[in-house]
Design a protein around this motif. Structure first.
Motif, mmCIF file in Angstrom:
data_model
loop_
_atom_site.group_PDB
_atom_site.id
_atom_site.type_symbol
_atom_site.label_atom_id
_atom_site.label_comp_id
_atom_site.label_asym_id
_atom_site.label_seq_id
_atom_site.Cartn_x
_atom_site.Cartn_y
_atom_site.Cartn_z
ATOM 1 N N THR A 1 0.881 -1.239 -0.199
ATOM 2 C CA THR A 1 0.103 0.104 -0.020
ATOM 3 C C THR A 1 0.818 1.357 -0.028
ATOM 4 O O THR A 1 0.407 2.571 -0.193
ATOM 5 N N ASP A 2 2.163 1.222 0.460
ATOM 6 C CA ASP A 2 3.045 2.350 0.424
ATOM 7 C C ASP A 2 4.429 2.256 -0.072
ATOM 8 O O ASP A 2 4.701 0.834 0.093
ATOM 9 N N ASP A 3 5.228 3.183 -0.071
ATOM 10 C CA ASP A 3 6.660 2.874 -0.396
ATOM 11 C C ASP A 3 7.295 2.673 1.098
ATOM 12 O O ASP A 3 6.801 3.355 1.990
ATOM 13 N N VAL A 4 8.188 1.755 1.175
ATOM 14 C CA VAL A 4 9.205 1.655 2.133
ATOM 15 C C VAL A 4 10.505 1.575 2.133
ATOM 16 O O VAL A 4 11.220 1.281 1.135
ATOM 17 N N VAL A 5 11.229 2.621 2.723
ATOM 18 C CA VAL A 5 12.740 3.055 2.610
ATOM 19 C C VAL A 5 13.510 1.889 3.517
ATOM 20 O O VAL A 5 13.138 2.125 4.718
ATOM 21 N N VAL A 6 14.555 1.315 3.111
ATOM 22 C CA VAL A 6 15.349 0.465 3.831
ATOM 23 C C VAL A 6 16.885 0.987 3.725
ATOM 24 O O VAL A 6 17.250 1.289 2.835
ATOM 25 N N LEU A 7 17.111 1.294 5.016
ATOM 26 C CA LEU A 7 18.581 1.975 5.182
ATOM 27 C C LEU A 7 19.606 0.923 5.114
ATOM 28 O O LEU A 7 19.394 -0.171 5.655
ATOM 29 N N CYS A 8 20.779 1.271 4.624
ATOM 30 C CA CYS A 8 21.929 0.454 4.240
ATOM 31 C C CYS A 8 23.088 0.959 4.403
ATOM 32 O O CYS A 8 23.252 1.860 3.681
ATOM 33 N N GLU A 9 23.792 0.550 5.352
ATOM 34 C CA GLU A 9 25.234 1.231 5.462
ATOM 35 C C GLU A 9 26.131 1.233 4.098
ATOM 36 O O GLU A 9 25.721 -0.064 3.631
ATOM 37 N N GLY A 10 27.091 2.022 3.706
ATOM 38 C CA GLY A 10 27.951 1.595 2.479
ATOM 39 C C GLY A 10 26.977 1.573 1.352
ATOM 40 O O GLY A 10 26.262 2.468 0.987
ATOM 41 N N ASP A 11 27.209 0.389 0.539
ATOM 42 C CA ASP A 11 26.572 0.173 -0.685
ATOM 43 C C ASP A 11 25.773 -1.195 -0.672
ATOM 44 O O ASP A 11 26.326 -2.086 -0.023
ATOM 45 N N PRO A 12 24.472 -0.970 -1.155
ATOM 46 C CA PRO A 12 23.600 -1.942 -0.664
ATOM 47 C C PRO A 12 24.048 -3.591 -1.345
ATOM 48 O O PRO A 12 23.755 -4.558 -0.746
ATOM 49 N N PHE A 13 24.823 -3.398 -2.232
ATOM 50 C CA PHE A 13 25.121 -4.501 -3.136
ATOM 51 C C PHE A 13 26.500 -5.005 -2.805
ATOM 52 O O PHE A 13 27.115 -5.858 -3.519
ATOM 53 N N LEU A 14 27.226 -4.418 -2.013
ATOM 54 C CA LEU A 14 28.623 -4.925 -1.407
ATOM 55 C C LEU A 14 28.638 -5.313 0.069
ATOM 56 O O LEU A 14 28.829 -4.689 0.841
ATOM 57 N N TYR A 15 28.281 -6.678 -0.090
ATOM 58 C CA TYR A 15 28.332 -7.419 1.212
ATOM 59 C C TYR A 15 27.431 -6.692 2.171
ATOM 60 O O TYR A 15 27.397 -6.949 3.475
ATOM 61 N N GLY A 16 26.106 -6.032 1.434
ATOM 62 C CA GLY A 16 25.190 -5.506 2.571
ATOM 63 C C GLY A 16 24.113 -6.417 3.061
ATOM 64 O O GLY A 16 23.909 -7.438 2.056
ATOM 65 N N SER A 17 23.404 -6.198 4.145
ATOM 66 C CA SER A 17 22.489 -7.320 4.424
ATOM 67 C C SER A 17 21.191 -7.207 3.701
ATOM 68 O O SER A 17 20.509 -8.000 3.514
ATOM 69 N N PHE A 18 21.104 -6.033 3.001
ATOM 70 C CA PHE A 18 19.842 -5.755 2.139
ATOM 71 C C PHE A 18 19.855 -6.928 0.983
ATOM 72 O O PHE A 18 18.762 -7.228 0.589
ATOM 73 N N MET A 19 21.074 -7.320 0.454
ATOM 74 C CA MET A 19 20.982 -8.261 -0.445
ATOM 75 C C MET A 19 20.242 -9.113 -0.164
ATOM 76 O O MET A 19 19.530 -9.906 -1.044
ATOM 77 N N HIS A 20 19.932 -9.919 1.001
ATOM 78 C CA HIS A 20 19.235 -11.014 1.388
ATOM 79 C C HIS A 20 17.954 -10.729 1.297
ATOM 80 O O HIS A 20 17.090 -11.731 0.986
ATOM 81 N N LEU A 21 17.309 -9.550 1.161
ATOM 82 C CA LEU A 21 16.057 -9.429 1.371
ATOM 83 C C LEU A 21 15.656 -8.943 -0.231
ATOM 84 O O LEU A 21 14.652 -9.560 -0.597
ATOM 85 N N TYR A 22 16.738 -8.481 -0.847
ATOM 86 C CA TYR A 22 16.385 -8.278 -2.299
ATOM 87 C C TYR A 22 16.165 -9.331 -3.160
ATOM 88 O O TYR A 22 15.325 -9.448 -3.958
#
Length: 247
Positions: A96-117
């Motif tokens: 229903t709405d936009d969600v912003v996920v914060l990620c230190e550094g770059d999200p695609f360089l060993y970032g935890s967000f990659m696992h959600l992506y």
């Protein structure tokens, strides 16, 4: 349907956040970020004063906070269930709405967000905003170029077995070792075996207010936080072409 926007925050200094990420963060109504249980979280600290007063915050607290080898079945099972759970929560919010996920550094360089992506990219519209990697902030803080000429830059994880660290270090021109912390004694031994310890630097919290830069040989093993990177600067393997030879 909304979308999930991952904002790369850069190495730690809020002034190094990109204009695009800044715009997304300040306009966010839903903000998610990773942190250790009971802590504010590095990503949340970086955006202090930037969030709208009405923004809803979703701290994603890791089930384990110690880096251990990838072959630990229990560790991987805990993290897998953690990412599954939060992928489902973010997918529901983005319905229903936009969600912003914060990620230190770059999200695609060993970032935890990659696992959600990888769990959400086929289910929800997603946007990833690049960020300056933490290692870049650290080697700029050192005041010395990390590579020259044809130097090959090697990036290692301190969680690797010591023999693997030694093998890669021996072949490296310039070197970055991430995930140090409790792995520092092992990293130090591998550098010493390869004859590179005297050239190594420890950069703690690069670009942040409590930044510290020290020769690794002078740092005690216990005196190393998680946000620390070991650097060995390249020396240049081949002469760089003179400006007159460059078309």
């Amino acid at each position: 349907m909304g979308q999930i926007i991952c904002a790369g925050l850069g190495p730690g200094d809020p002034d190094l956040i990109s204009v695009r990420a800044d715009r997304a963060i300040r306009g966010a109504r839903h903000v998610a970020f990773f942190r250790k249980p009971g802590r504010q979280g590095q990503a949340r600290r970086i955006v202090t004063g930037m969030l709208d007063d009405g923004a809803a915050e979703y701290p994603m607290e890791y089930p384990v906070t110690t880096e251990i080898p990838f072959d630990s079945l229990e560790y991987n099972d805990l993290l897998s269930r953690f990412y599954d759970d939060w992928a489902a929560r973010l997918r529901d919010l983005a319905a229903t709405d936009d969600v912003v996920v914060l990620c230190e550094g770059d999200p695609f360089l060993y970032g935890s967000f990659m696992h959600l992506y990888v769990r959400l990219r086929d289910q929800v519209p997603m946007q990833v905003i690049p960020g300056i990697p933490g290692m870049v902030g650290c080697w700029n803080a050192s005041g010395t170029p990390i590579t020259w000429g044809d130097d090959v830059l090697t990036v290692l994880m301190g969680t690797l077995p010591e023999d693997d660290l030694h093998r890669h270090i021996t072949c490296a021109d310039a070197l970055v070792v991430m995930k140090t912390g409790r792995n520092l004694p092992k990293v130090r031994r591998a550098l010493a075996r390869a004859g590179r310890l005297d050239d190594a630097w420890l950069i703690e919290r690069g670009t942040m207010p409590n930044e510290r830069i020290a020769r690794l040989a002078d740092v005690q093993d216990a005196d190393c936080p998680y946000f620390a990177i070991v650097l060995v600067h390249g020396q240049g393997r081949r002469p760089v072409a003179l400006s007159g030879d460059v078309e």
